[in-house]
Design an enzyme around this catalytic site. Structure first.
Site, PDB file in Angstrom:
ATOM      1  N   ALA A 327       3.003  -7.899  -7.446  1.00  0.00           N
ATOM      2  CA  ALA A 327       3.694  -7.685  -6.743  1.00  0.00           C
ATOM      3  C   ALA A 327       4.591  -9.156  -6.349  1.00  0.00           C
ATOM      4  O   ALA A 327       4.256 -10.171  -6.045  1.00  0.00           O
ATOM      5  CB  ALA A 327       3.526  -6.923  -5.382  1.00  0.00           C
ATOM      6  N   GLY A 329       7.009 -11.857  -4.248  1.00  0.00           N
ATOM      7  CA  GLY A 329       6.708 -12.287  -2.960  1.00  0.00           C
ATOM      8  C   GLY A 329       5.537 -13.365  -2.899  1.00  0.00           C
ATOM      9  O   GLY A 329       4.940 -13.694  -3.642  1.00  0.00           O
ATOM     10  N   LEU A 333      -3.949 -14.282   1.047  1.00  0.00           N
ATOM     11  CA  LEU A 333      -5.096 -14.833   0.810  1.00  0.00           C
ATOM     12  C   LEU A 333      -6.232 -13.974   0.778  1.00  0.00           C
ATOM     13  O   LEU A 333      -7.109 -14.127   0.179  1.00  0.00           O
ATOM     14  CB  LEU A 333      -5.288 -15.802   2.194  1.00  0.00           C
ATOM     15  CG  LEU A 333      -4.395 -16.732   2.403  1.00  0.00           C
ATOM     16  CD1 LEU A 333      -4.602 -17.622   3.608  1.00  0.00           C
ATOM     17  CD2 LEU A 333      -4.494 -17.957   1.112  1.00  0.00           C
ATOM     18  N   LYS A 348      -3.152  -2.423  -3.279  1.00  0.00           N
ATOM     19  CA  LYS A 348      -3.831  -3.519  -2.630  1.00  0.00           C
ATOM     20  C   LYS A 348      -5.417  -3.646  -2.877  1.00  0.00           C
ATOM     21  O   LYS A 348      -5.884  -2.462  -2.481  1.00  0.00           O
ATOM     22  CB  LYS A 348      -3.371  -3.503  -1.186  1.00  0.00           C
ATOM     23  CG  LYS A 348      -1.797  -3.262  -0.857  1.00  0.00           C
ATOM     24  CD  LYS A 348      -1.523  -3.260   0.610  1.00  0.00           C
ATOM     25  CE  LYS A 348      -1.498  -4.690   1.450  1.00  0.00           C
ATOM     26  NZ  LYS A 348      -1.066  -4.429   2.590  1.00  0.00           N
ATOM     27  N   ASP A 383       1.023   3.449   6.818  1.00  0.00           N
ATOM     28  CA  ASP A 383      -0.354   4.195   6.515  1.00  0.00           C
ATOM     29  C   ASP A 383      -0.584   3.965   5.201  1.00  0.00           C
ATOM     30  O   ASP A 383       0.298   3.518   4.093  1.00  0.00           O
ATOM     31  CB  ASP A 383       0.198   5.860   6.668  1.00  0.00           C
ATOM     32  CG  ASP A 383      -1.234   6.716   6.395  1.00  0.00           C
ATOM     33  OD1 ASP A 383      -1.990   5.928   6.700  1.00  0.00           O
ATOM     34  OD2 ASP A 383      -1.071   7.846   6.453  1.00  0.00           O
TER      35      ASP A 383
END
Length: 606
Positions: A327, A329, A333, A348, A383
């Site tokens: 992604a 950006g 961490l 994610k 969400d």
């Protein structure tokens, strides 16, 4: 099916199928009972009770699945049932669903139970519902005629005002309205302001879903106006203006406003649905383009939404050719984030190891995500959909992404044929990172983004959420322009935090030091120290201090904490307060100065 059996001869298969359906029916009965209880709690103004009910309902599904799995293992040794019987279990289950009113949700429940028992290599058409087996088209409620999916009203008979009043009173809310005639007058005025001259066609009618939608302190009437070839959506939130007295707060007449109240950043509605697919189909007519997966989720059937989303993903993969990439950006961490450019979501994964200064564990981060799932998100926290054993085709993964995955999350990866199986991940709606939005935006964008950021944090604060890491990169801008928080690894309850002022430096050495000269406890927060991280850009600083100069004052944070400790639940609105009737048509409320949740004067002054 590869080998459709000519005869369903397994009694065990039938018994297991019947047991699974009984547990689903129990789950859905509890789901509906929660919506009925929500009405009672709403009428009493028991907001803490509504919050508790919403939290408990979220965990109810997994509890029923767990109970079902335990029974099947204890009584049928389910793990050791052979393939032929599993095939018959599914076919018996399909037979039991032919007259069911929630077949799609029952199929999802079946999948949930199977996935707890079977190894993923068995997740195929023969054993689980990869596609729906029972159609939900034209499925309708067989309860008494008073409870259809929606009611139709014909204003041509009694006039629009009388029809609108009947729509409201038909819900039979126990508390009286402060002045329903006034409220209906406001609705009529809003319709006139929005559409002007309204020429009624011969088919002019209003359809209203038969159940109220409960969330926070509002009960929403949801419907559509049919006039010739136009379908006009509307939502009417009803609120307590003071203890035991109701009013229609506003009417939302634009599709984009309804999409916001049904957005992924809001908590789930409590709504009693005999036939959920019929409710979802209705909502699709007033919010075309909104995925059914998101609508199922917003009405509290998040497992069905999750199931549909995964089907949408598989369908998209079969009709696209771009690759998953890291992604854009700033890299996090704690989380590795990747996306498929042609698909509006991000994936994610919690990393195996976290560099300093992060001091956390995978289990702690997963608990933070559960906290957000259970908490009232107020339209300010995204969400997430949580998945296990997700198989993605290696051919669709960018080489740089594969290297990053192998570097950061090797413990969660398994190669299986031509797929890469990821043991655990979260999926969220893709948003524009706020730092990029501000960096690349016009002056108007910066004004909007900064104002929204401050509003978002202040609303989270009032809802007992301290974001932890306040950097702009941890917030996103939705397609509707709302700023939403989405980085949860440092999230805390504000009531667990110690709000502190920075002590005065003891000497010149303290003043010039780059390190704190004072002790910092694990739950200490210092709002005065946020400025250097948020105000580096002069354009951002000017706008920030214009709209949110109080942001860095510990008194603001402490005041919110004190109110929470006193049990106060603030009012939140998933629409601009300028749309509220008491603000928009203030002159109509001059005779009722106590109106507006005790905050009317402040709102009108604003």
């Amino acid at each position: 099916m590869n080998h459709f059996p000519k005869l369903l001869s397994s009694q065990i298969g039938f018994d297991i199928a019947q047991t699974m359906l009984e547990y689903f029916d129990r789950h859905y009965r509890i789901f509906r009972e929660a919506a009925v209880e929500a009405k009672t709690l709403y009428e009493r103004g028991d907001w803490h009770g509504l919050q508790r009910l919403a939290r408990e309902r979220i965990t109810s599904y997994d509890e029923r699945v767990k109970e079902c799995v335990e029974l099947l293992e204890d009584e049928y040794d389910a793990e050791n049932i052979d393939d032929e019987v599993w095939q018959q279990i599914k076919l018996h289950y399909i037979g039991l669903l032919t007259s069911h009113r929630q077949p799609e949700c029952a199929e999802t429940f079946f999948n949930s139970v199977c996935c707890k028992i079977l190894h993923r290599s068995y997740f195929n058409n023969d054993f689980i519902f990869v596609r729906p087996a029972i159609s939900t088209e034209y499925l309708e409620n067989d309860e008494p005629a008073a409870k259809p999916t929606y009611r139709a009203y014909y204003p041509g008979t009694d006039g629009l005002a009388a029809t609108l009043e009947r729509i409201v009173t038909n819900f039979q809310l126990e508390p009286p309205f402060e002045d329903l005639t006034r409220d209906i007058g406001c609705v009529m005025q809003a319709i006139d302001d929005e559409f002007g001259q309204f020429d009624a066609a011969p088919d002019f009618q209003i359809h209203v879903l038969s159940s109220l939608f409960f969330r926070n302190k509002s009960a929403y009437i949801i419907g559509r106006i049919i006039n010739a070839d136009r379908v006009l959506p509307f939502a009417m939130p009803i609120r307590h203006v003071r203890a035991g007295v109701l009013a229609v707060d506003t009417v939302l007449l634009r599709r984009e406003l309804l999409q916001v109240i049904f957005s992924f950043s809001h908590s789930y509605f409590l709504v009693d649905m005999g036939v959920p697919s019929a409710y979802v189909d209705f909502l699709c007519t007033i919010m075309p383009g909104k995925p059914k997966a998101e609508i199922y989720t917003s009405v509290g059937l998040q497992k069905q939404g999750k199931n549909l989303f995964y089907r949408d993903l598989l369908h998209h993969l079969s009709h696209s050719s771009d690759r998953f990439i890291i992604a854009p950006g700033i890299k996090g961490l704690v989380m590795l984030v990747f996306t498929l450019p042609s698909f509006p979501y991000v994936f994610k994964i919690i990393k195996d190891h976290f560099p300093p200064p992060k001091e956390t564990t995978r289990a702690q981060i997963m608990e933070k995500y559960q906290l957000v799932k259970r908490h009232d998100r107020l339209g300010r926290m995204a969400d997430t959909l949580e998945y296990s054993s997700v198989a993605l085709p290696l051919s669709r993964l960018d080489h740089a992404l594969v290297r990053e995955l192998e570097k950061e999350v090797p413990s969660l990866l398994e190669h299986e044929d031509d797929n890469l199986v990821i043991e655990h991940l979260y999926i969220e709606r893709r948003m524009t990172p706020l730092n990029l939005y501000l960096q690349n935006g016009s002056d108007a964008d910066i004004e909007h983004g900064v104002k929204e950021y401050g509003n978002a944090v202040k609303e989270l604060m009032k809802a007992n959420i301290f974001p932890g890491d306040m950097l702009y990169k941890n917030f996103g801008v939705t397609r509707h322009g709302r700023v939403v928080f989405y980085d949860y690894d440092e999230i805390e309850y504000l009531t667990d935090c110690n709000v502190r002022r920075v002590p005065a430096p003891r000497n010149e050495e303290d003043e010039l030091s780059g390190e704190p000269w004072y002790t910092v406890g694990p739950h200490d927060i210092f709002p005065e120290t946020y400025g250097p991280f948020l105000l580096g850009d002069p354009r951002v600083r000017t706008v920030f201090m214009k709209h949110h100069a109080d942001f860095f004052d510990p008194a603001l944070w402490q005041a919110s904490k004190d109110k929470l400790l006193q049990g106060e639940l603030p009012d939140f609105y998933p629409y601009d307060t300028s749309l509220r009737f008491c603000v928009r048509y203030a002159a109509r409320f001059d005779a009722t100065p106590d109106h507006d949740d005790g905050a009317g004067a402040a709102q009108r002054a604003a």
